[in-house]
Each structure stands twice: as C-alpha cells, then as structure tokens.
Design a protein around this motif. Structure first.
Motif, PDB file in Angstrom:
ATOM      1  N   LYS A 198       0.574  31.110 -53.686  1.00 30.96           N
ATOM      2  CA  LYS A 198       0.524  31.263 -52.233  1.00 30.96           C
ATOM      3  C   LYS A 198       1.047  30.025 -51.520  1.00 30.96           C
ATOM      4  CE  LYS A 198      -3.763  32.637 -52.502  1.00 30.96           C
ATOM      5  NZ  LYS A 198      -5.141  33.117 -52.182  1.00 30.96           N
ATOM      6  N   ALA A 233      -7.079  34.117 -47.601  1.00 21.98           N
ATOM      7  CA  ALA A 233      -7.126  35.102 -46.520  1.00 21.98           C
ATOM      8  C   ALA A 233      -7.986  36.302 -46.874  1.00 21.98           C
ATOM      9  CB  ALA A 233      -5.712  35.562 -46.170  1.00 21.98           C
ATOM     10  N   TYR A 277      -3.810  29.951 -38.897  1.00 17.46           N
ATOM     11  CA  TYR A 277      -4.294  31.290 -38.586  1.00 17.46           C
ATOM     12  C   TYR A 277      -3.876  32.253 -39.694  1.00 17.46           C
ATOM     13  CZ  TYR A 277      -4.778  29.400 -33.851  1.00 17.46           C
ATOM     14  OH  TYR A 277      -5.118  28.639 -32.764  1.00 17.46           O
ATOM     15  N   TYR A 278      -4.729  33.263 -39.910  1.00 18.77           N
ATOM     16  CA  TYR A 278      -4.400  34.399 -40.775  1.00 18.77           C
ATOM     17  C   TYR A 278      -4.248  35.629 -39.894  1.00 18.77           C
ATOM     18  CZ  TYR A 278      -5.453  31.915 -45.147  1.00 18.77           C
ATOM     19  OH  TYR A 278      -5.430  31.057 -46.212  1.00 18.77           O
ATOM     20  N   GLU A 288      -3.836  39.878 -39.802  1.00 18.49           N
ATOM     21  CA  GLU A 288      -4.054  41.095 -40.567  1.00 18.49           C
ATOM     22  C   GLU A 288      -3.540  42.280 -39.777  1.00 18.49           C
ATOM     23  OE1 GLU A 288      -8.086  41.545 -41.781  1.00 18.49           O
ATOM     24  OE2 GLU A 288      -8.124  39.702 -42.977  1.00 18.49           O
ATOM     25  N   PRO A 335      -3.725  41.691 -45.267  1.00 16.40           N
ATOM     26  CA  PRO A 335      -3.212  40.411 -44.742  1.00 16.40           C
ATOM     27  C   PRO A 335      -1.707  40.438 -44.556  1.00 16.40           C
ATOM     28  CG  PRO A 335      -3.723  40.213 -47.074  1.00 16.40           C
ATOM     29  CD  PRO A 335      -4.204  41.577 -46.660  1.00 16.40           C
ATOM     30  N   ASN A 340      -0.121  37.410 -43.899  1.00 18.83           N
ATOM     31  CA  ASN A 340       0.276  36.132 -44.486  1.00 18.83           C
ATOM     32  C   ASN A 340      -0.860  35.632 -45.355  1.00 18.83           C
ATOM     33  OD1 ASN A 340      -1.298  35.693 -42.087  1.00 18.83           O
ATOM     34  ND2 ASN A 340      -0.810  33.531 -42.232  1.00 18.83           N
ATOM     35  N   ASN A 341      -0.522  35.003 -46.449  1.00 17.56           N
ATOM     36  CA  ASN A 341      -1.521  34.427 -47.345  1.00 17.56           C
ATOM     37  C   ASN A 341      -1.551  32.912 -47.265  1.00 17.56           C
ATOM     38  OD1 ASN A 341      -2.966  36.541 -48.690  1.00 17.56           O
ATOM     39  ND2 ASN A 341      -1.034  37.107 -49.664  1.00 17.56           N
ATOM     40  N   LYS A 342      -0.724  32.357 -46.405  1.00 14.50           N
ATOM     41  CA  LYS A 342      -0.715  30.918 -46.162  1.00 14.50           C
ATOM     42  C   LYS A 342      -0.867  30.720 -44.663  1.00 14.50           C
ATOM     43  CE  LYS A 342       2.123  26.791 -46.988  1.00 14.50           C
ATOM     44  NZ  LYS A 342       3.415  26.311 -47.537  1.00 14.50           N
ATOM     45  N   PRO A 343      -1.820  29.908 -44.232  1.00 18.19           N
ATOM     46  CA  PRO A 343      -2.067  29.788 -42.787  1.00 18.19           C
ATOM     47  C   PRO A 343      -0.842  29.297 -42.038  1.00 18.19           C
ATOM     48  CG  PRO A 343      -3.834  28.763 -44.068  1.00 18.19           C
ATOM     49  CD  PRO A 343      -2.743  29.074 -45.027  1.00 18.19           C
ATOM     50  N   LEU A 363     -13.728  30.092 -41.775  1.00 22.51           N
ATOM     51  CA  LEU A 363     -12.897  31.005 -41.000  1.00 22.51           C
ATOM     52  C   LEU A 363     -13.672  31.506 -39.792  1.00 22.51           C
ATOM     53  CD1 LEU A 363     -11.691  31.216 -44.028  1.00 22.51           C
ATOM     54  CD2 LEU A 363     -10.561  33.260 -43.135  1.00 22.51           C
TER      55      LEU A 363
END
Length: 1482
Positions: free
Chosen positions: A310, A370, A607-608, A610, A621, A623-626, A655
């Motif tokens: 990730k 995430a 931020y994540y 969804e 999700p 994105n899996n990287k903020p 979170l």
C-alpha cells in the motif's frame, strides 16, 4: 564475586572535539603520543594570528635543543591564551547582539521604517553548467518579506526541485541557481516589503556557452560509454522528446508485481544519447531499491514495482529531461489489500518508519489501514528483527491504539527492522512492509558514519595530551522533559550532564506520584544508555513526576530537576469528521470527490475515501494510502451506476467518524474531459515542476476552490499582465459543466465602494451576493480598468488567488487616475459572472483626519423588537486610531433627514443590539466611526430588514445535564443539506476548543463548557448557515454563571431532599425513636444505619422501618444504656443521589435523654396502679387560706388515701371523691407551726404511689410570700379619719398575719415613728396616727406590704379638708356630697334625670363615665354642672343599651372622688303595655 557486585567500568571512547564554555565546537584535538616527534601546527586566526604563528614557529625551533616537557608547556600556554581570547570575543559579540536586540524591542515604534538595501545584488556573467548566487542585505522594521522574481515571474523553488535554492539568515538573503543553462539568462528582481513600504533591486545574469578557439562547437556528453561527440551549434539542434504509449491509471493488489512504462521519442535521433529519466511518486524522487527497479532501453522507460504494498499507491510521474526542456506524464496507481488470512481480520498497516533512533531506543510510527475488517481495530503489535536474522520478536504485550510506539532494550551497535500488525476481535492482520534498517547507536556517531562531520572545520588544530583521569561522579542531567505522553506510555528526553568524566555514562530513571515525595526507580536492573526513555505500566489518569540520575564507575550522581506533573492519557485527540462531501463528474469510470477539511485537526495524516452504490450501503475503499488534500479522483467506477461517497480523517490517535454521505452521482464523462490523475493537481502537488503542463482550466479551479485567505496588502495588480500567468477567472469547460452538476455558481456581488485610497492603491469593499449558488462562497476575484476621459479601458485582474474577505487592496494604480472595478464570487461550482462596474473612483491620497467608513455590515438575530448589527472596522483610520462607533437607524421608506442615532455614547465594540423596534416596520442601518479628530463618513446602508419574529424562531436554551455539564443548546427547523451551526463568542467565531465542546446532530447543536469560569463570560451566539438568517444569542453574566455553577454542582452531586433531619423522641415505656423523612424517594433506594462509623442491622436491640412511600425512616430502641452514647447517622442512596443526616448524642444531651427515657419507663409502670396525675401542690385562696391538693387516677373503691405530716398521719374530715380524683387539705390560718413535710399516699392491691410536698425553709418562705401577696392585694385604699388626737390613716385587709412585713412612707421615705406619729394593728385594720398635725404633715403617705417580689403599696394625699376639726387650715378637696342612688331601674322609653351635690375649693372638674368610658353631652345624654355645686345627669329616652354602670368623677388639685350607680332598663310585657295604655286614655 567482586566482579558481579562491582563490574569493571569500560573506558570511555575518547573524543577529539574541542568545546568552549558554552559547549560549542571550536575545533579538533589531536593527542600527543610520548616519545615521538610531533610537528606543531597552529591554525589560529583573527587579530592574534600573526603572534600565535610566531610563537608556534619559535616552539618548533626550540624543540631541537630543549626538552619535550618545556615545549609542551609553551604550547599549552599558547593554546590556553588563544582559547581565552576566542571565548572573550564570543561573549562580547553575544553581549552586543543581546543589547542591540533589547534596544530594538524597546523602541519598536520608533525604529519602524521601510525596507532598504544595504547591499544590493550584483549582476553576473557565468559559463553554462556553473552555479551562481545572488546576495543582498536588507534592513527594515518590521522585518521585511523578501520575494525573488525572474523576468517579473515569482521564483518557486518547489516547482523546480534542485534548480533554485532561496535562503534568508540575519537580513542576508540569497538566491542560488544550480547548473545554469542558457534559459537562465534573465533579469532578476528581489522585492522587500513590510507595513511601511516596498523596495526592489535588480540584477542580471548572463549565461555563456564554452567554445574552443575560433570554432563555435558545442560539446554534448553522452552518458553511455563516456564518449564525447562534438556537434555544431549551427547544424545540430537541441534534441527534443515526446512521450507516447503512456501508462494509465493502474490497479494492483498487495504482493503482485507491476510495471509502468512509456515510449520516449527523441528527435532528431542521436546515437547513444541518453536523456535524464526520473521517476517520482507523490512528488518524491524514486531511487533504485529492492522494491523499485528502473530501466531505460534507448526509447522506452520502465518502472517495475517488484512487490506491491500500500506504500506504493500514489501519483507516479515520469520526467524526461533534455537540453531543450523536459516532458512529463503522470498517472495514479491504486493498490488493493491482499486477502486477509482470517475472515474479518483487518488489513495491514502501512508506512512503518523509525524516528529518533538512539543507542538502545527508537520510536516506530505507522499509518492506520483503511479497512478494519468489519470490527473496530483494538490496537497494533510492533515486531522487531535484527538485520541478518529472520527471528521476529514482538515488542509490546498488549495492543497499542496510538500509531506510534517507543521500542526500548535494543543492543547498541546492531541494526533492526520493524513491522506492525493490526488486531481486532476477529484476529490479527498480515504484517506491514518492513521498515528501513536502523542502527541502535548514538546520533552523532551515525552522522559521522554517513560522512557528515559533526563539527565544522575551523582551520584550527589544537594539540593536547591525553592522560588517564581519576573517576568523576557525573553531574545532573539537563533539560529533562516529557516529549510524548499517551495512555500506554510516557517518553522522557534529556541532555547529558556537563560534568561526566572521560568514560561513558548511563542513566537511572525515577518516578513518583504527583503530590508525594516517594521516588521509585524504574529501570533498577539495567541502566539506560540513551538520553531517551519510555515508561510503561503507568496508571491512566494519574499524575506523575520524573527525574533522572547519571551513573558511571565512580558512582551515581545527583538527580535532575523533576518534571512538572504529567497526567497519563492521550494528549492528541482523534480528528473531527470531515465536512460536506461533494462529488463531481469526471470520466466514464471516475468521479472527482471534494470535501471540507476536519476542523481543528492536529497532526493530520490524511483522509480515506469510501464509495458505495446508491442504496446498497456496501462501502469499499477508494484509496488505501491516506491523501492530504481535500480533493481526490476515484477511479475504477462502473459507467452509468450511481455512487455515494464518504470521507474520514486520521492522525496518530486514530480515525475520525465518517463524514455525512454525499448525494448520489451518476458516473459518466463530463463535457470537455476530466481530471487525468487520482489526486487533483491543485492538491497533489507537482512533481519536479509540472505546473507548465497542467491543464489551464485546472489552474483556475485550484486557486478558486482553496480556502486560502488573502490579506488586504497582497497580490499586485500587474500580475495579470505578465506573460504566461494563469488566469484564476478563466474556468475551463470541464469545470463549468461539472459546476452545473454540483450546483450553480454564485450571483454577482454588488455595492462596490472605496474603503481607503492612497497614491498607488485603493481598498475596495462590496456586499455578498444575494444568491451564493449550490455551495459556500470560497472567495472573490477583483478586476479593474482605467477610465480616461470617460472612456473605460481593458479589464485587468487584480488578484490571482481568491480572497475570502469582502475587502481587497488593489495595488500598483496610478495617482490621480480614474478607475472602475468589478467583483466575481466563486464557489466549488465555479466562478460566477462579474458584478456591474462600480462608480468611477479617483486614486488619490486621503488626507482627512477622521476615519473612513466601516464596512461589511450584517444583521442577525432579527426579532419583532430587536436585532443585532455587526460590522468591520474601517480600513482608513485617519490621523488617530478609531476609538468608537455610532449606529444610525431609520425606516426604509423615510427620507434621508430622518436618520437617528441609536447610541448617544460611542461604543468600542464592532457589534450592537438595537432594541425598541416597531413590529412589522422595515428598517435600514449604517455605522460611523470616530477618532480624536471627529466622526467619519457613514458606511454603506444595509438592506432593508423587517422587524418581526418569524414562525419557528428558537432561542438558545441553557441546560445543565445530570452530569453537571453546562451547555447552550440551539435548535433549527429550517436546516438544509449544506447548513452548519457556527458558534461565536462576542460575535467572533469560536475556533479554540479548549473552553467549549460543540456537538451537532441533525437540527440541534450543543456547545458545552469544559471548565466554566469567569473567562467564559460574554455573549454567545449561534448562526445557521444556508438559512434565512436563523440565529440567536445568550449573554452569560457573572451572576448567571454563579447560578449555573450552583445548579451544576447540585446535578453533579445530587442530594436527596429531606423534609426533616434526623431527630429523636421518647415514646411510652421509655422507648427511643430515631426518625427522619425524605421528600421523594424511589423503590430502589438504599439505606444504611450507622452508629459511630459502624453499620447497624435489624435485631433484638434495634428495630428498623423504612417506608419508601412516605419517605419516613425509623429506628427504635427499647432503652438507652451508657454504651449508646455517640453519633447516629442515616445514610441514603437513591441512584446517583445521596444524602445523610446525623444526630450527636453525647455529654449532657445524652444524659438528659437517657434520664428522660428511664423516667418515662418508670412512669409507665407507676401508672399501671393508682397514681398521681397531678402531684401534691398548694394554692392560696382570696380568704388567705392555704389549700394542699393533688389529683389521682386509676383508682377504685378499695384505693386508700393517707395524709401525713412529718411522717405522722393526719386525720382528714372530708371524704375522698372517687369521681374527680382530687384530694385537698385546707389550712385556714397558716403560721410557722404549719411548716413541715406533707405526704399523700394512695395504694391498693395494684400498687402504691406517693406524692411529697416540702413546706420547710425556702418552701415555707415561698408559701408565706404568696399568702402575703394575697393579703397585700386585699388591702383597701388608704382613708383619712379625724380623731380627737389628730388624723388617722388606715386600711383594711382580709386577714392579718403576724409575719406580714408592713412599712409606712411619707413622701417616699420610711417614717421614723415617734410619740407623735405611731402605727398599729387592730384586727384587720392597719393604721397610722398623726397627733397634733401641722402644715409640715401635708403630703403623700403610703403603706407598703412585702410579698417577696416588688411589694404592694396604698397611697393617699393628706390635705386640710381631711379633718376640719383638727386640720381646718387645709383647703377643701373635691367631693360628691350625695344625691345619687346605688341602683336605678327604669322602663324602656322613659326619661331619667339624676342630680347630686358637688363640693370643693377650687371648684372641681366633673366627668361622667359609663362602664369606665367618658360620656359627652349630646341630645341623648344631657350633662350639666351649675353654680359649681349641682351636677345633673339626664337620659332623654332610655333604651336597653343604656343599661350599665355609671360614675361621676370630681377632681381638683387637692383630691379626687367618685360616685357610682347602676342603671337597669327593662321591657314591659303586653299586659303591662295594655294597662299603661288604659291609664293613658283615662
């Protein structure tokens, strides 16, 4: 054994750094080795350099002929002298700087001046590929802001990484240009600006290309095979590149391999020519590693990610650079999570890094995943592995929730790698990607190993001798502080002591609970080597203090200064949920998602995002990287489907909650294309200067969408005229179409006015648009144009970045020229249409003394009789600062002359509540500012507002909950999807959350005070955005705060109200009852009976009763004993409420209660037989008889009564009455012989009772005093009688007793009896005889009877008429001679007439009385006094009310006398009336 107790210390590693008194590195130290020839070299400089060199040379020559010891001595003397000079010079310079800084701060106002270039940058001519640096020195106060320009374009080092380097230090500013090329030939400008003005300086740089002889050849060096090939500048152009076969948005999964590649066309074709190829991820240059492989095949660039994690997710950019420039291409790579080993387990954490590594300590950080697997992540496990092995060791026994953990107990000199695993209820996740290796060693040693010297070269080599030193106990550690505190651990850091000897030191850490002085050593077994330490196993919520000791082979040193009390708990809060989420169409498979950032988020990681199909509630999700921006392009969506989005923020604490779900949006391409990358260029940044290739439409979106406030003193107007400057107003077609999807853009502002004008700039103000569009306004853009002779010119942009305030300074205008302005508003949907051109304004210097107009007037809290006016201070202050404001009001339709002032005295605030409005009337307002010079011109007039309270208007309600928390609550029923509650204090938005906590749910918002005190006093208001002015306020006063704090305390510590406190009473048989009553109590209430801190239970001694319906609580005791003395307490608990009531029974209080109990008990048993209801007592009759009496009860015929005196039975003549039960014994003429002890006994077969009366000593005296009182009160008034011997005064009593004490007085003095004046007693007559009275015997006489109290007196005034024969010279006192009957009986209706004779000289005053009340002569009562002798009394017509006792009172100065008679009126019967009628007829 000795070695185990006291191990041999290791010799400290020698250091070769020379330090001054302040521990600053001043050079290197080279030790001398005995027996070897050493050449002395001195590198000293400054003013003593020549002398020191001469001394060193002299010492070198002397070494040939003298001993080595002498040479060393001279060298050491020289070195010490030089070091002393250097230390003194440093100290002097520091003192001078501090003094200058002090004077500068003390005279800030006097020293303020515009920027000035002390040293200007100079022009340079350099060869290609050389570096050049421009320097300048700028002065000014306040400190100027310096900006560098190239051909009037701002130089941004971040846009050209490695190309430009800008530095500023101590007023010296520099611009460094690396590897200059021909394009760097330009004019460079440096601009310095502060509040006092702006100044610029120019310099030129000319870059030349090298040539050999007269030939103009240019060398191009090929990187491959190190072959140099010359090309002719005329014939061979610079090679250019073009990227084709570009890689697109890619998706991978953890553990897979992914390759990204592009074909690069280079023209013209040059054999073996290799351009510079660079790969970037999220603007960070990538380097070859085991995770990333890079390859160039001549026309194809490839990046291979060997094992996806990730951490590899992000925006990848390929940059190909040649002499002619560079070409870039970017695309986003998404990395999905690998399948979990356990179903429901979370995914792996990411981005594991090591920080603050030391000898035995390192801090490991990571980012939360995430996906939590469906249940909340309970924490994380940190594993370590020594490099070179495969054995992983878990570092923490219990999961830690904080995404940061200190790992201790490392072995110095060894390298480690780390990984992190997440855990939830279902199990543990896969491990994260391992961190980079980190060595456990001193940071200074690590720096030296990397080739970075820990001290700068000073040009000085100091020669010294290293000799063994005796062991020195180290000093105190310095600067001990708590650098991090969570609920799981606390991290301490400190500096080593100054005194430490020549060997290494270690540390012991001690702790103690705050408020105590009990120190406990934490690391008893193994001392710490690093000046860092993490403490675990601390109690959450408790406060601790810490200190550190140093130790070496010489012993343990003194402890450091302890830290302040530190409470164990998380100091970093989880961020709040992000704001509104707005999706916008992009492509057939992607959507641009933007959101409002989390408020007051600290140490935000990112931020994540969804996404879920509309109506499915199945979130995946994106994105899996903020990501750190507030926009993100979500790819991989299905065309035609509708999606909803939500966002959550994260930091090291965890979170946040999810944001509100966005509206559903259908995935389809926007008109004109979309954003190509995963992160919008505005937010993702640019990799190595990618802004040149950014789509022009996105340049405008970037600036317009950001909430970056601009000041009134920025953004030069000429920026719009510069070539290549991006237009913040020209929003491209894709944005305009998407704006329609997200909502309309705002309407144009209006009401443009000038707030301040100087020679070359003007400050404008305007009003907010009436319609803000589908989203909040994010900023404004201002345009201007010059008007020449009434002809307007071309519009120019005044600002490139949007300004958030409704005021802006337009600069670089021309003095005495005329200008027009227009303003546009922007929101997330785009930039709106411009406003109407303003009036024509002249740019000229305002010189008026009074201030300019306030601006940005707003109206809130509109009610039927009041509203609040808000405004901002004027930009132009005038000659003096503004010291107050006046508010004017008038009805909207009224003429201008009807303006009235609201406040007579100027207010210093920028808000005011206007009251006494008329309901339903429309008003307008304006504000004027004043200073010492006077009142300035008014502001723009507000829009009309109707004074009315709209239906559904709510006010702020102050509430105190059960926990005692004071909160202000506001409810809004007109909420929209975009509405938000904004809380203000004194009408300024509350951004500091240390005093208030705001919670919003649906249409309700609650602002709760954390620790309310006087600091919280003020006006609190709440405004709801995107409504028609819904707002309200509440004023918290000091008195109101006191009341709320009292209520809060009552709620926090509730008390069960009591109707009565604990009391005690005695019942029959001497039983004792303890009781109290509560007002209201629930069936679940509990009660404890406590005596002297011991809980009592129901049993034989204590009987208890608790009636929960009535709230009566009772406890009974049969009797009281000596052991029952103490404190009785009833403790109540009803849920959270408690109360108790205590009763203290000790000392006399307990003794009296116990005696009463015993008495009641005896009385009960006594009353079971014949007994005395009233005990024996006595009374004295008016005839002066003494009656002994008592009352008995519960008697029967067989009951016997016995009277005794002095234990001798008395014979009583009268019989005992069994009906009334009263026994009496009468003593007719009491005397001393009757004193004694009287006893009455009643008895029968049920028992005996006795009553005793002691008539002895004081008891007999009291009895006789009562007898004397009766005798004295029976005495008749003193009368005067003439006798043959003279005058006798006498009185009669009912009974005379020989013990009666009588005293005669004359004129208030006791009479001394003589032969002429005597007293005596005859029967019941007491007399005073005055023989042969004379004139001196006249006066007031009195007889006094002693009754044991105040005595009783009878008085008489002796005058001449008393005894005419013996005292004829005395005048005649008033007398009633006769004529009045004693009783008069008369028939109703008749007339009554009575006459009597009156005598006395002087003539007496006559008064008639009826029933002791004076009569007045009228038609009914006729009162006459004729000739001073005859007094007549007539009742004209007698009625029954005339019955009563009548008196005549005559009085003159010698005496008073009265005569009494009684009148009785009767009513005759019918026969008498008939007879009377017949007689009348006859």
């Amino acid at each position: 054994e000795d070695s185990k107790v006291s191990p041999l210390p290791k010799r400290a590693k020698p250091t070769y750094l020379a330090l001054d008194k302040e521990n600053q590195i001043i050079g290197y130290v080279v030790p001398i080795f005995r027996g070897r020839f050493v050449e002395l070299v001195s590198g000293l400089s400054d003013t003593e350099e020549a002398r020191v060199k001469e001394s060193a040379a002299h010492i070198a020559r002397r070494n040939l002929f003298s001993s080595e010891v002498e040479a060393q001595h001279l060298e050491q003397t020289s070195r010490k002298y030089a070091i002393r000079e250097s230390a003194e010079r440093i100290s002097l310079n520091k003192m001078i700087l501090e003094k200058d800084e002090y004077h500068r701060r003390m005279n800030e106002d006097n020293l303020q001046h515009a920027p000035d270039f002390v040293i200007k940058p100079r022009s340079h001519t350099v060869w290609e590929k050389q570096c050049v640096r421009l320097h300048c020195t700028v002065t000014g106060w306040p400190e100027p802001r310096v900006v560098w320009y190239k051909n009037n374009v701002t130089i941004d080092p971040m846009a050209h990484p490695g190309k430009y380097k800008i530095e500023s230090s101590y007023n010296v500013h520099s611009l460094e240009i690396n590897r200059c090329d021909f394009d760097d030939t330009a004019q460079y400008r440096v601009s310095a600006m502060n509040s006092k003005g702006e100044l610029s300086s120019f310099a030129s740089i000319v870059v030349k290309r090298r040539s050999t002889g007269s030939e103009k050849w240019m060398s191009f060096f090929l990187l491959r095979d190190n072959v140099s090939v010359p090309f002719s500048k005329k014939n061979v152009p610079f090679p250019k590149t073009h990227i084709v076969d570009k890689f697109g948005v890619s998706f991978g999964r953890e553990g897979e391999t992914m390759s990204l590649g592009c074909t690069v066309i280079i023209y013209p074709t040059i054999q073996r020519y290799q351009p510079e190829v660079q790969w970037f991820r999220d603007d960070v240059l990538l380097k070859p590693s085991k995770w990333t492989h890079m390859h160039w095949s001549g026309n194809h660039a490839t990046l291979t990610l060997t094992h996806l994690n990730k951490e590899d997710e992000g925006l990848y950019t390929l940059r190909v650079t040649t002499k002619s420039g560079y070409e870039t291409h970017s695309a986003y790579v998404f990395v999905r999570d690998a399948e979990a080993e356990l179903e429901g387990a979370p995914t792996a954490p990411l981005d594991v890094q090591c920080q603050d590594a030391n000898k035995d300590y390192v801090i490991v950080t990571w980012k939360q995943p995430a996906v939590d697997g469906g249940s909340t992540i309970l924490g994380y496990f940190v594993d370590r592995c020594e490099v070179g092995t495969t054995h992983w060791i878990q570092c923490n026994d219990t999961p830690v929730k904080f995404a940061r953990f200190p790992v201790t107990a490392l072995v110095e000199g060894r390298s480690y790698i780390f990984r992190v695993r997440a855990v939830n209820r279902a199990g543990t996740s896969r491990p994260s990607r391992v961190s980079e290796p980190v060595a456990a060693m001193d940071p200074a040693d690590r720096a030296r190993m990397k080739g970075h010297t820990s001290a700068p070269w000073t040009g000085q080599i100091i020669v010294t001798e290293e000799e063994p030193a005796e062991g020195v106990v180290p000093g105190k550690p310095r600067d001990l502080a708590v650098t991090e505190a969570t609920k799981n651990y606390v991290v301490l850091s400190w500096r080593p002591p100054g005194q430490r000897g020549h060997e290494g030191i270690m540390y012991y850490v001690e702790k103690c609970v705050a408020g105590t002085d009990s120190w406990q050593r934490v690391n008893t077994e193994i001392p710490v080597k690093s000046p860092r330490f993490a403490l675990f196993d601390l109690s959450e919520g408790k406060s601790y203090r810490f200190r550190v000791r140093c130790c070496n082979s010489a012993g343990v040193g003194e402890p450091s200064e302890p830290t302040e009390a530190t409470t164990v708990g998380d100091k970093l809060d989880i961020p709040s949920a992000p704001g509104r989420v707005v999706p916008t169409r992009n492509t057939d498979t992607s959507v641009v998602v933007s959101w409002e950032e989390s408020r007051d988020a600290k140490e935000l990681v990112g931020y994540y995002i969804e996404a879920s199909l509309a109506g499915k509630n199945a979130w995946e999700p994106c994105n899996n990287k903020p990501v750190k921006g507030t926009r993100f392009v979500c790819h991989g969506l299905t065309t035609g489907d509708s999606y909803m989005f939500r966002v959550r923020a994260l930091n090291a604490a965890g979170l946040s909650d999810y944001s509100q779900e966005s509206e559903a949006i259908e995935v389809k391409a926007a008109i004109g294309g979309g954003v190509p990358h995963g992160v919008c260029p505005a937010l993702g940044g640019n990799a190595g200067g990618l802004t040149e290739h950014m789509p022009p439409s996105w340049a405008g979106v970037h600036e317009a969408a950001r909430h970056t406030p601009d000041t009134l003193l920025k953004s030069p107007a000429q920026a719009s005229s510069e070539p290549g400057a991006p237009s913040s107003h020209s929003v491209g077609p894709p944005v305009r179409e998407e704006a329609k999807a997200a909502g309309p853009s705002p309407a144009p502002p209006y009401g443009i006015t000038v707030l301040e004008s100087v020679r070359d700039s003007m400050v404008l103000g305007w009003k907010q648009p009436t319609f803000i569009g589908g989203a909040d306004i994010t900023g404004y853009f201002v345009d201007y144009r010059e008007v020449v002779d009434g002809v307007p010119g071309k519009w120019h942009e005044a600002n490139i970045k949007a300004v958030s305030e409704r005021a802006y300074r337009v600069t670089d205008l021309k003095e005495n020229k005329f200008y027009q302005f227009q303003v546009r508003a922007a929101n997330m949907a785009g930039v709106g249409i411009p406003s109407q051109p303003s009036d024509i304004f002249k740019c000229e210097e305002w010189t008026i003394a009074v201030p300019g107009p306030p601006y940005d007037l707003q109206l809130s809290e509109v009610r039927k009789h009041s509203l609040v006016v808000l405004w901002k201070p004027p930009v132009y202050q005038g000659r003096d600062p503004v010291n107050g404001y006046y508010i004017d009001i008038k009805e909207a339709d009224a003429p201008e002359e009807d303006w009235k002032g609201v406040n007579e005295k100027a207010t210093g605030k920028t808000y005011m509540k206007v009251c006494k409005l008329k309901e339903g009337v429309s008003y307008v307002f304006r504000v004027r500012a004043q200073n010492k010079a006077g009142v300035g011109k008014p502001s723009q007039v507000t829009e009309p507002v109707v004074a009315q309270t709209r239906p559904g208007t709510q006010e702020i309600v102050v509430n105190v909950d059960d926990e005692g928390v004071i909160s202000m609550n506001f409810e809004c029923t007109q909420m929209t999807a975009d509405s938000q509650f904004v809380w203000c204090k004194n009408y300024e938005e509350i951004t500091d959350s240390t005093r208030l906590t705001v919670e919003t749910k649906a249409g309700k918002s609650k602002a709760s005070f954390k620790t309310p005190d006087l600091e919280d006093l003020g006006i609190y208001s709440c405004l709801v955005t995107h409504t028609d002015g819904v707002s309200a306020s509440y004023t918290l006063t000091e008195e109101g705060l006191k009341d709320l704090l009292k209520i809060s305390h009552d709620h926090k510590f509730p008390i069960i109200p009591l109707k009565s406190d604990l009391a005690v009473e005695l019942l029959e048989k001497g039983r004792v009852r303890f009781w109290l009553q509560a007002e209201k109590i629930s069936p679940n209430a509990k009660l404890d009976y406590v005596f002297n801190d011991n809980i009592l239970t129901h049993g034989e001694k204590y009987k208890m009763n608790f009636d929960k319906n009535t709230g009566i609580i009772e406890m009974f005791m049969e009797s009281l004993g000596p052991s029952d003395e103490g404190t009785y307490t009833f403790q109540l608990k009803d849920g959270k409420a408690t109360n108790q009531s205590s009763l203290v029974l000790i000392g006399d209080v307990f003794d009296n209660l116990r005696k009463q109990s015993e008495f009641q008990r005896k009385e009960f048993f006594r009353k079971q037989g014949p007994h005395f209801v009233e005990f024996l007592s006595y009374e004295v009759t008016p005839e002066c008889c003494v009656v002994l009496k008592c009352k008995v009860g519960n008697i029967k015929k067989e009951t016997v009564v016995i009277w005794q005196k002095d234990e001798r039975e008395l014979k009583v003549d009268e019989k005992l009455s069994f009906t009334e039960g009263v026994l009496t014994l009468e003593i007719s003429k009491i005397s001393k012989k009757d004193q004694g002890i009287y006893k009455v006994i009643v008895k029968d077969d049920r028992g005996t009772d006795t009553s005793v009366l002691k008539l002895t000593d004081q008891g007999f005296k009291d009895l006789m005093n009562k007898v004397f009182s009766v005798i004295a009160n029976s005495a008749t008034p003193l009368k005067i009688q003439s006798t043959a011997e003279g005058i006798r005064l006498y009185t009669f009593v009912n009974y005379y007793n020989d013990e009666l004490h009588v005293t005669w007085h004359y004129r208030d003095a006791a009479i001394a009896f003589t032969e002429r004046i005597k007293s005596g007693v005859v029967g019941e007559q007491l007399w005073l005889q005055i023989s042969e009275p004379t004139e001196k015997d006249k006066g007031k006489y009195a007889i006094e009877f002693f009754d044991g109290k105040g005595g009783v007196r009878r008085t008489v005034e002796l005058s001449g008429q008393a005894a005419p024969s013996s005292f004829s010279f005395l005048p005649d006192r008033a007398r009633v001679a006769g004529g009045l009957p004693d009783v008069v009986t008369i028939q109703e209706g008749k007339a009554l007439n009575l006459t009597c004779n009156i005598s006395g000289d002087p003539v007496p005053e006559v008064t008639w009385l009826k029933n002791e009340r004076e009569l007045v002569s009228d038609n009914h009562y006729i009162l006459k006094f004729e000739s001073g002798k005859f007094a007549s009394f007539t009742i004209t017509q007698v009625n029954t009310s005339d019955s009563g006792r009548y008196s005549i009172l005559v009085k003159n100065k010698y005496g008073t006398e009265s005569g009494d008679f009684t009148v009785s009126v009767f009513i005759p019967d019918d026969q008498d009336l008939a007879k009377a009628g017949k007689k009348d007829k006859k």
